[in-house]
Design a protein around this motif. Sequence first.
Motif, PDB file in Angstrom:
ATOM      1  N   SER A   1      20.401   7.991   2.593  1.00 12.30           N
ATOM      2  CA  SER A   1      19.170   7.585   1.868  1.00 12.30           C
ATOM      3  C   SER A   1      17.968   7.629   2.594  1.00 12.30           C
ATOM      4  N   PHE A   2      16.725   7.553   1.860  1.00 10.81           N
ATOM      5  CA  PHE A   2      15.355   7.394   2.610  1.00 10.81           C
ATOM      6  C   PHE A   2      14.590   6.273   2.087  1.00 10.81           C
ATOM      7  N   HIS A   3      14.307   5.486   2.921  1.00 13.03           N
ATOM      8  CA  HIS A   3      13.657   4.315   2.565  1.00 13.03           C
ATOM      9  C   HIS A   3      12.159   3.967   3.165  1.00 13.03           C
ATOM     10  N   GLY A   4      11.923   5.061   4.072  1.00 10.91           N
ATOM     11  CA  GLY A   4      10.478   4.678   4.783  1.00 10.91           C
ATOM     12  C   GLY A   4      10.568   4.720   6.227  1.00 10.91           C
ATOM     13  N   ARG A   5       9.326   4.563   6.974  1.00  7.92           N
ATOM     14  CA  ARG A   5       9.287   4.589   8.422  1.00  7.92           C
ATOM     15  C   ARG A   5       9.009   3.657   9.009  1.00  7.92           C
TER      16      ARG A   5
ATOM     17  N   ALA B   1       6.077   2.947  -5.676  1.00  9.69           N
ATOM     18  CA  ALA B   1       4.751   3.466  -5.015  1.00  9.69           C
ATOM     19  C   ALA B   1       4.559   4.784  -5.397  1.00  9.69           C
ATOM     20  N   LYS B   2       4.440   5.698  -4.645  1.00 11.16           N
ATOM     21  CA  LYS B   2       4.323   7.163  -5.107  1.00 11.16           C
ATOM     22  C   LYS B   2       3.301   7.306  -6.202  1.00 11.16           C
ATOM     23  N   GLY B   3       4.021   7.687  -7.394  1.00  8.24           N
ATOM     24  CA  GLY B   3       3.190   7.928  -8.575  1.00  8.24           C
ATOM     25  C   GLY B   3       2.361   6.795  -9.302  1.00  8.24           C
TER      26      GLY B   3
ATOM     27  N   LEU C   1      16.560  -2.273  -5.686  1.00  4.62           N
ATOM     28  CA  LEU C   1      16.575  -0.661  -5.971  1.00  4.62           C
ATOM     29  C   LEU C   1      15.346  -0.095  -5.329  1.00  4.62           C
ATOM     30  N   ASP C   2      15.356   0.952  -4.683  1.00  6.29           N
ATOM     31  CA  ASP C   2      14.135   1.677  -4.022  1.00  6.29           C
ATOM     32  C   ASP C   2      13.937   2.748  -5.344  1.00  6.29           C
ATOM     33  N   GLU C   3      12.756   2.337  -6.012  1.00  3.95           N
ATOM     34  CA  GLU C   3      12.329   3.230  -7.296  1.00  3.95           C
ATOM     35  C   GLU C   3      11.110   3.789  -6.710  1.00  3.95           C
ATOM     36  N   VAL C   4      11.014   4.102  -5.386  1.00  3.93           N
ATOM     37  CA  VAL C   4       9.466   4.681  -4.701  1.00  3.93           C
ATOM     38  C   VAL C   4       9.423   5.963  -5.477  1.00  3.93           C
ATOM     39  N   GLN C   5      10.557   6.687  -5.419  1.00  5.91           N
ATOM     40  CA  GLN C   5      10.593   8.278  -5.789  1.00  5.91           C
ATOM     41  C   GLN C   5      10.757   8.332  -7.367  1.00  5.91           C
ATOM     42  N   THR C   6      11.661   7.543  -7.450  1.00  4.18           N
ATOM     43  CA  THR C   6      12.311   7.745  -9.044  1.00  4.18           C
ATOM     44  C   THR C   6      11.627   6.989 -10.163  1.00  4.18           C
TER      45      THR C   6
ATOM     46  N   ALA D   1      16.570  10.726  -3.337  1.00  8.01           N
ATOM     47  CA  ALA D   1      15.623  11.814  -3.382  1.00  8.01           C
ATOM     48  C   ALA D   1      15.607  12.971  -2.113  1.00  8.01           C
ATOM     49  N   GLU D   2      15.221  12.056  -1.065  1.00  8.70           N
ATOM     50  CA  GLU D   2      14.723  12.741   0.250  1.00  8.70           C
ATOM     51  C   GLU D   2      16.228  13.440   0.801  1.00  8.70           C
ATOM     52  N   GLY D   3      17.074  12.741   0.408  1.00 10.41           N
ATOM     53  CA  GLY D   3      18.488  12.867   0.871  1.00 10.41           C
ATOM     54  C   GLY D   3      19.072  14.204   0.110  1.00 10.41           C
TER      55      GLY D   3
ATOM     56  N   ASN E   1       0.768  -1.309   0.099  1.00  7.12           N
ATOM     57  CA  ASN E   1       0.084  -0.187   0.004  1.00  7.12           C
ATOM     58  C   ASN E   1       0.812   1.204   0.134  1.00  7.12           C
ATOM     59  N   SER E   2       2.066   0.969   0.038  1.00 11.01           N
ATOM     60  CA  SER E   2       3.282   2.323   0.322  1.00 11.01           C
ATOM     61  C   SER E   2       4.316   2.112   0.010  1.00 11.01           C
ATOM     62  N   GLY E   3       5.267   3.001  -0.160  1.00 14.34           N
ATOM     63  CA  GLY E   3       6.691   2.750  -0.259  1.00 14.34           C
ATOM     64  C   GLY E   3       7.274   1.870   0.630  1.00 14.34           C
ATOM     65  N   THR E   4       6.955   2.394   2.011  1.00 19.95           N
ATOM     66  CA  THR E   4       7.704   1.503   3.015  1.00 19.95           C
ATOM     67  C   THR E   4       7.368   0.245   3.086  1.00 19.95           C
ATOM     68  N   GLU E   5       6.273  -0.020   2.913  1.00 25.27           N
ATOM     69  CA  GLU E   5       5.952  -1.567   2.809  1.00 25.27           C
ATOM     70  C   GLU E   5       6.466  -2.406   1.677  1.00 25.27           C
ATOM     71  N   ALA E   6       6.489  -1.437   0.393  1.00 21.33           N
ATOM     72  CA  ALA E   6       7.115  -2.326  -0.422  1.00 21.33           C
ATOM     73  C   ALA E   6       8.804  -2.536  -0.335  1.00 21.33           C
ATOM     74  N   ASN E   7       9.404  -1.656   0.424  1.00 21.84           N
ATOM     75  CA  ASN E   7      11.011  -1.735   0.803  1.00 21.84           C
ATOM     76  C   ASN E   7      10.772  -3.048   1.937  1.00 21.84           C
ATOM     77  N   GLU E   8       9.841  -3.087   2.781  1.00 25.22           N
ATOM     78  CA  GLU E   8       9.969  -4.132   3.781  1.00 25.22           C
ATOM     79  C   GLU E   8       9.843  -5.272   3.125  1.00 25.22           C
TER      80      GLU E   8
ATOM     81  N   LEU F   1      19.594   0.523  -2.534  1.00 20.73           N
ATOM     82  CA  LEU F   1      20.025   1.946  -2.635  1.00 20.73           C
ATOM     83  C   LEU F   1      18.769   2.545  -3.519  1.00 20.73           C
ATOM     84  N   GLU F   2      18.677   3.847  -3.876  1.00 21.85           N
ATOM     85  CA  GLU F   2      17.975   4.533  -4.464  1.00 21.85           C
ATOM     86  C   GLU F   2      18.744   4.980  -5.746  1.00 21.85           C
ATOM     87  N   PRO F   3      18.208   4.772  -7.084  1.00 16.88           N
ATOM     88  CA  PRO F   3      19.139   5.213  -8.165  1.00 16.88           C
ATOM     89  C   PRO F   3      19.390   6.908  -7.959  1.00 16.88           C
TER      90      PRO F   3
HETATM   91  C1  LIG Z   1      12.800   6.775  -2.062  1.00 22.51           C
HETATM   92  C2  LIG Z   1      11.589   6.457  -1.046  1.00 22.51           C
HETATM   93  N1  LIG Z   1      11.419   5.282  -0.434  1.00 22.51           N
HETATM   94  C3  LIG Z   1      10.589   4.902   0.421  1.00 22.51           C
HETATM   95  C4  LIG Z   1       9.587   6.071   0.653  1.00 22.51           C
HETATM   96  C5  LIG Z   1       8.624   5.822   1.657  1.00 22.51           C
HETATM   97  O1  LIG Z   1       7.345   5.706   0.984  1.00 22.51           O
HETATM   98  P1  LIG Z   1       5.837   5.831   1.731  1.00 22.51           P
HETATM   99  O2  LIG Z   1       5.918   7.130   2.480  1.00 22.51           O
HETATM  100  O3  LIG Z   1       4.743   5.476   0.645  1.00 22.51           O
HETATM  101  O4  LIG Z   1       5.861   4.796   2.744  1.00 22.51           O
HETATM  102  C6  LIG Z   1       9.678   7.305   0.151  1.00 22.51           C
HETATM  103  C7  LIG Z   1       9.123   8.478   0.620  1.00 22.51           C
HETATM  104  O5  LIG Z   1       9.142   9.481   0.362  1.00 22.51           O
HETATM  105  C8  LIG Z   1      10.821   7.613  -0.849  1.00 22.51           C
HETATM  106  O6  LIG Z   1      11.365   8.677  -1.191  1.00 22.51           O
END
Ligand SMILES: Cc1ncc(COP(=O)(O)O)c(C=O)c1O
Length: 404
Positions: A141-145, A255-257, A226-231, A198-200, A107-114, A193-195
């Motif tokens: 990096s930023f991968h979620g909460r 996720a995101k878009g 690869l965390d492509e949540v934002q990219t 983004a948040e960084g 349902n979200s980026g963080t869950e996809a990373n989990e 890693l993220e390509p």
């Molecule tokens: C690269 C990246 N991964 C993971 C997340 C977390 O996504 P979500 O807030 O949908 O859990 C974000 C959110 O900004 C992100 O930019």
Amino acid sequence: MADSQREQELLETAKEVQLGNYRPAPFVLTRGQGCRVEDVAGRSYLDLSGGIAVLSVGHAHPRLTQAIADQAARLMHVSNLFYNDRAIELAHELVQRTSLGKVFFANSGTEANEAMIKLARRVHHDRGDTERTELVATLGSFHGRTMGALSVTGQKKYHVGMNPLIPGVHHVPYNDLDALRSAVSDRTAAVILEPVQAEGGIIVGETAYMQGVRKLCDETGALMLLDEVQTGYGRTGRFLAAEWSDVVPDACSLAKGIAGGFPLGAMVVSDSFANGLPPGSHASTFGGNALACAAGLAVLQIFDDEHLIQRASETGAHLGRRLEQLTDCESVVEARGLGLLRGVAMAPDVDPIGVLAAVRERGVLATLAGGTVLRVVPPLIATTSEIDEGIDVVQAVLKNPPRK
Ligand SMILES: Cc1ncc(COP(=O)(O)O)c(C=O)c1O
């Protein structure tokens, strides 16, 4: 009641009833169309924040809203005890568009990373390599909460008060292959890693680095996640940002878009690891919900019909040129990014929150990345004239920005 009075009342109620974990701007949005949003008091804003890179097809795209309404009236949710047609169709599209093998919906980026973290550990476990549990991630990096994604996130400020994090995570500097090489061992389950970080602060992964990570993972048996949540999803002008460096990951998160603002996330896994999560090993009640997947399918149809990924590449290049010109202002240190994921790093004496407020007062919404980078991530439908309108405002503010 006057609209501005109603807005004030809503703001006061928000302070009473909503947790204080966000720092929202002092107005209340109520509708949007294309690249513009309107608040309760009737003020209109050009949205260069794109819901933090979520609004791939803009606000209230008629085809997306219609698809959601139609699907809601047909079938919304059945659980993963049963197949639903929309999830199968969307998974098929994602497999086609990424050249990967299979999809898990969240349902979200963080869950996809989990899901990616669990996949990596489980794959090695099931091969009898039970010591291979460690993860190597990058600083900044930023991968979620959620706890797994938070543990691989390489920014201490997000860890404050949240310890203990999951064990076995090593962080190394981004774009530094030697550092990565010395951190990866026969205990490494995966490198994540993220390509583009983004948040960084919108830091683009160099081609040689991305290819070096791929090679290192191949040599050592660690999975490349690869965390492509934002990219991902066309944001950088390619479906996956990994395409810029011609790299295919073992799994990537999206996720995101993906559903244009409807909550949806996905992990897409290569054929080699596509059976890595056997029945019962992972799940999500809402993941792959028919309504979310119908939104995801509508977004892809809009992408194709309106050539949005190609457009993101072109308008992104235009945005890049405009941001590059801003480096003439002494308040701007550097312009960086890819496609429509871009930003300008501001000088240390500039007040970033003050800059956001100043552009907002002139009718433009933007966000920050990495604390000092003004991030510009408009909907992929943004036209060059909308981008110019927004960047003109940013330029006017950065010529004489609020200082700390
Ligand atoms: C690269 C990246 N991964 C993971 C997340 C977390 O996504 P979500 O807030 O949908 O859990 C974000 C959110 O900004 C992100 O930019």
